[in-house]
Design a protein around this motif. Structure first.
Motif, PDB file in Angstrom:
ATOM      1  N   TYR A 136       0.804  -1.355   0.104  1.00 41.40           N
ATOM      2  CA  TYR A 136       0.137  -0.031  -0.012  1.00 41.40           C
ATOM      3  C   TYR A 136       0.786   1.286   0.095  1.00 41.40           C
ATOM      4  CZ  TYR A 136      -3.942  -2.674   0.862  1.00 41.40           C
ATOM      5  OH  TYR A 136      -5.147  -3.769   1.020  1.00 41.40           O
ATOM      6  N   ARG A 137       1.789   1.345   1.020  1.00 43.04           N
ATOM      7  CA  ARG A 137       2.767   2.282   0.953  1.00 43.04           C
ATOM      8  C   ARG A 137       3.554   2.553  -0.138  1.00 43.04           C
ATOM      9  NH1 ARG A 137       3.886   6.789   2.330  1.00 43.04           N
ATOM     10  NH2 ARG A 137       5.689   7.481   3.148  1.00 43.04           N
ATOM     11  N   ALA A 138       3.772   1.543  -0.966  1.00 38.64           N
ATOM     12  CA  ALA A 138       4.579   1.574  -2.477  1.00 38.64           C
ATOM     13  C   ALA A 138       4.032   2.369  -3.334  1.00 38.64           C
ATOM     14  CB  ALA A 138       4.992  -0.062  -2.740  1.00 38.64           C
ATOM     15  N   ILE A 139       2.590   1.857  -3.484  1.00 38.24           N
ATOM     16  CA  ILE A 139       1.512   2.627  -4.421  1.00 38.24           C
ATOM     17  C   ILE A 139       1.622   4.154  -4.000  1.00 38.24           C
ATOM     18  CG2 ILE A 139      -0.650   2.469  -5.372  1.00 38.24           C
ATOM     19  CD1 ILE A 139       1.215   0.193  -6.518  1.00 38.24           C
ATOM     20  N   GLU A 140       1.568   4.331  -2.584  1.00 46.31           N
ATOM     21  CA  GLU A 140       1.338   5.713  -2.348  1.00 46.31           C
ATOM     22  C   GLU A 140       2.413   6.603  -2.710  1.00 46.31           C
ATOM     23  OE1 GLU A 140      -1.074   5.900   1.986  1.00 46.31           O
ATOM     24  OE2 GLU A 140       0.988   5.939   1.814  1.00 46.31           O
ATOM     25  N   ILE A 141       3.600   5.869  -2.640  1.00 45.99           N
ATOM     26  CA  ILE A 141       4.868   6.706  -3.074  1.00 45.99           C
ATOM     27  C   ILE A 141       5.207   6.797  -4.590  1.00 45.99           C
ATOM     28  CG2 ILE A 141       7.413   6.690  -3.096  1.00 45.99           C
ATOM     29  CD1 ILE A 141       7.009   4.922  -0.438  1.00 45.99           C
ATOM     30  N   PHE A 142       4.487   5.752  -5.166  1.00 45.06           N
ATOM     31  CA  PHE A 142       4.397   5.973  -6.786  1.00 45.06           C
ATOM     32  C   PHE A 142       3.738   7.023  -7.138  1.00 45.06           C
ATOM     33  CE2 PHE A 142       2.334   4.857 -10.826  1.00 45.06           C
ATOM     34  CZ  PHE A 142       3.136   4.732 -11.501  1.00 45.06           C
ATOM     35  N   ARG A 143       2.529   7.565  -6.406  1.00 42.60           N
ATOM     36  CA  ARG A 143       1.869   8.663  -6.717  1.00 42.60           C
ATOM     37  C   ARG A 143       2.525   9.889  -6.351  1.00 42.60           C
ATOM     38  NH1 ARG A 143      -4.155   6.759  -5.229  1.00 42.60           N
ATOM     39  NH2 ARG A 143      -4.478   5.448  -6.913  1.00 42.60           N
ATOM     40  N   HIS A 144       3.173  10.006  -5.213  1.00 38.99           N
ATOM     41  CA  HIS A 144       3.918  11.097  -4.759  1.00 38.99           C
ATOM     42  C   HIS A 144       4.984  11.306  -5.964  1.00 38.99           C
ATOM     43  CE1 HIS A 144       3.223  10.431  -0.150  1.00 38.99           C
ATOM     44  NE2 HIS A 144       2.132  10.946  -0.931  1.00 38.99           N
ATOM     45  N   MET A 145       5.572  10.215  -6.448  1.00 30.23           N
ATOM     46  CA  MET A 145       6.681  10.397  -7.503  1.00 30.23           C
ATOM     47  C   MET A 145       6.144  11.240  -8.508  1.00 30.23           C
ATOM     48  SD  MET A 145       8.560   7.299  -9.461  1.00 30.23           S
ATOM     49  CE  MET A 145       9.313   7.752 -10.992  1.00 30.23           C
ATOM     50  N   GLN A 146       5.011  10.873  -9.093  1.00 28.92           N
ATOM     51  CA  GLN A 146       4.233  11.519 -10.214  1.00 28.92           C
ATOM     52  C   GLN A 146       4.118  12.954  -9.754  1.00 28.92           C
ATOM     53  OE1 GLN A 146       0.986   8.658 -10.743  1.00 28.92           O
ATOM     54  NE2 GLN A 146       1.601   8.437 -12.784  1.00 28.92           N
ATOM     55  N   MET A 147       3.506  13.141  -8.585  1.00 27.09           N
ATOM     56  CA  MET A 147       3.010  14.334  -8.264  1.00 27.09           C
ATOM     57  C   MET A 147       4.431  15.336  -8.191  1.00 27.09           C
ATOM     58  SD  MET A 147      -0.077  13.990  -5.540  1.00 27.09           S
ATOM     59  CE  MET A 147       0.584  12.842  -4.445  1.00 27.09           C
ATOM     60  N   ASP A 148       5.659  14.831  -8.186  1.00 21.15           N
ATOM     61  CA  ASP A 148       6.703  15.480  -7.787  1.00 21.15           C
ATOM     62  C   ASP A 148       7.197  15.664  -9.397  1.00 21.15           C
ATOM     63  OD1 ASP A 148       7.932  16.068  -5.334  1.00 21.15           O
ATOM     64  OD2 ASP A 148       9.849  15.377  -6.056  1.00 21.15           O
ATOM     65  N   GLY A 149       6.525  15.316 -10.251  1.00 21.64           N
ATOM     66  CA  GLY A 149       7.136  15.485 -11.565  1.00 21.64           C
ATOM     67  C   GLY A 149       8.047  14.562 -12.176  1.00 21.64           C
ATOM     68  N   VAL A 150       8.563  13.434 -11.335  1.00 24.51           N
ATOM     69  CA  VAL A 150       9.384  12.528 -12.037  1.00 24.51           C
ATOM     70  C   VAL A 150       8.534  11.265 -12.795  1.00 24.51           C
ATOM     71  CG1 VAL A 150      11.176  10.822 -11.153  1.00 24.51           C
ATOM     72  CG2 VAL A 150      10.711  12.995 -10.104  1.00 24.51           C
ATOM     73  N   GLU A 151       9.077  11.139 -13.990  1.00 26.27           N
ATOM     74  CA  GLU A 151       8.443  10.478 -15.028  1.00 26.27           C
ATOM     75  C   GLU A 151       8.835   8.774 -14.524  1.00 26.27           C
ATOM     76  OE1 GLU A 151       6.279   9.940 -18.716  1.00 26.27           O
ATOM     77  OE2 GLU A 151       6.703  11.631 -17.290  1.00 26.27           O
ATOM     78  N   PRO A 152       7.910   7.884 -14.295  1.00 30.73           N
ATOM     79  CA  PRO A 152       8.086   6.545 -13.943  1.00 30.73           C
ATOM     80  C   PRO A 152       8.857   5.805 -15.459  1.00 30.73           C
ATOM     81  CG  PRO A 152       5.947   6.775 -14.022  1.00 30.73           C
ATOM     82  CD  PRO A 152       6.455   8.116 -14.279  1.00 30.73           C
TER      83      PRO A 152
END
Length: 426
Positions: free
Chosen positions: A146-162
């Motif tokens: 769950y936390r992993a997916i939350e961080i995935f979203r934070h990353m997107q919000m931070d403007g870093v492209e996965p």
DNA sequence: TTAGGGTTAG
């Protein structure tokens, strides 16, 4: 970082970080080449060689040596040695090298020290996609999807492209949670990058996500569209069919793989590189399929073929599958003989399988044997006593039941429950 | 010479 490793003097302030001149490191030192080569064959040797180097010639240690030692600690899950190496990274002024920081995160993740993974991450000034992916991966590895997916979203919000790796680990988180909606969302993001469909690890993670989230049809669609498959692709799909009770499909796929190997070996005239040789994990899927479909003779045949034709030494998991197969069909005595003949010590899971099946098929003798073996292993749970007690009750063996219940109250404190209240922001 | 990834029973 002073807060993190308070005993170590920070050699540089963040305002005046050293400029690492990589040009001076262009020529690999012989010692680094040795550290690197041991990493593959014997990581402990990398660590020994490095500590020798520290004693004799600390000036020979550079960022590459540190990287190889951190990787060795990761491979062997050595938290203390890893932390000592982290101290050296700081002492020697190599903190600005981002490769070392992400490797340190990986090392802390491997040693289940998620708090320090996060501390390292927080202190990296310019976080790139690898830093974010390492953080997501650390949470997946430590069973916090769950936390992993939350961080995935934070990353997107931070403007870093996965990238492909970010998607692969995030799909793994979705698979662990059984979160089909999130998996489909990530699949949609992946589809926007057609070049990613060439990444086999990513495609395998996608098949696995659909399998674990219960959408076997979608898993097959992805599987069929993978042009060049490897052994993991086939294994995921075989396990997928087995888990969904589609034993015939699983075994058909296994036969298809064997056929493909036969035709390839004729084409390649004996070169084994081109073959996708079934491995131990694949046979777990095959045996699981037989077990779920009650195909006992086929299961025995595959078990023999695994050993004799493929030269695979069965592990506890394979014996466990066979015991499960025999127990499901009520072949309890055969299961018991099979357990006794095992060349390795049966674990609690295997005895518990026999105990459970003895309950279902009303065999109180074998249930008592299994339960006593569980006690010998010190692995007996309250549930095991309850299972045996219920068998006695079903058989009208009231005296035995009362005695067992009495024993239970003597040995155990009353149970209590713990409920974890997690939250997922969506 | 340097970083992060995918398959495993009950």
């Amino acid at each position: 970082m002073t807060r993190f490793l308070h005993k170590v003097a920070k050699p540089f302030t963040s305002a005046a970080q050293p400029q690492i001149n990589l040009a001076t490191h262009l020529k690999p030192t012989r010692i680094n080449l040795s550290l690197k080569s041991y990493l593959k064959s014997n990581p402990i040797k990398t660590i020994f060689l490095f500590s020798d180097l520290l004693r004799k010639k600390i000036s020979a240690v550079d960022s590459y040596s540190l990287l190889y030692v951190i990787k060795a600690c990761t491979k062997k899950s050595l938290g203390t040695e890893g932390k000592q190496t982290h101290t050296l990274v700081i002492k020697l002024g190599y903190e600005p090298i981002i490769f070392l920081q992400t490797s340190l995160m990986d090392m802390y993740a491997a040693t289940t020290n998620i708090a320090d993974v996060h501390k390292v991450f927080d202190e990296i000034p310019n976080k790139n996609v690898v830093c974010w992916t390492s953080l997501i991966s650390a949470y997946v590895r430590n069973q916090k999807p769950y936390r992993a997916i939350e961080i995935f979203r934070h990353m997107q919000m931070d403007g870093v492209e996965p990238d492909q790796v970010t998607f692969t680990v995030s799909l793994s988180a979705c698979a662990d949670m059984g979160a089909l909606d999130k998996g489909v969302w990530i699949h949609d993001l992946i589809s926007r990058k057609p070049e990613f469909s060439e990444d086999l690890s990513l495609m395998n993670a996608l098949v696995n996500m659909y399998v674990k989230c219960g959408d076997i049809r979608k898993a097959m669609l992805v599987f069929d569209n993978i042009r060049v498959k490897d052994i993991r692709t086939w294994t995921s799909m075989i396990v997928g069919h087995a888990l969904h009770g589609q034993a015939e499909e699983a075994l058909r796929l296994f036969s298809a793989l064997e056929e493909e190997n036969k035709s390839r070996s004729i084409q390649c005239q004996g070169t084994k590189d081109q073959l996708l040789v079934p491995n131990d994990v694949m046979f777990i899927g095959v045996l699981m399929a037989c077990s779920h479909a009650g195909m006992v003779e086929e299961g025995k045949r595959y078990f023999r073929s695994m050993i004799e034709e493929y030269g695979i030494k069965p592990r506890l998991s394979h014996f466990g599958c066979m015991v499960d197969l025999l127990c499901r069909l009520g072949l309890l005595k055969e299961a018991y003989s099979f357990i006794l003949a095992m060349p390795i010590q049966p674990n609690a899971v295997i005895w518990r399988t026999l105990l459970g099946a003895s309950g279902v098929h009303g065999n109180e003798e074998l249930a008592a044997v299994a339960q006593s073996r569980l006690r010998e292993l010190n692995a007996s749970l309250v549930g095991d006593d309850v299972a045996l007690s219920n068998i006695y009750a079903a058989k009208g063996m009231w005296e035995e039941k009362i005695m067992l219940r009495h024993e239970m109250t003597q040995r155990r404190t009353p149970g209590c429950s713990l409920v974890e209240v997690g939250k997922l922001h969506s």
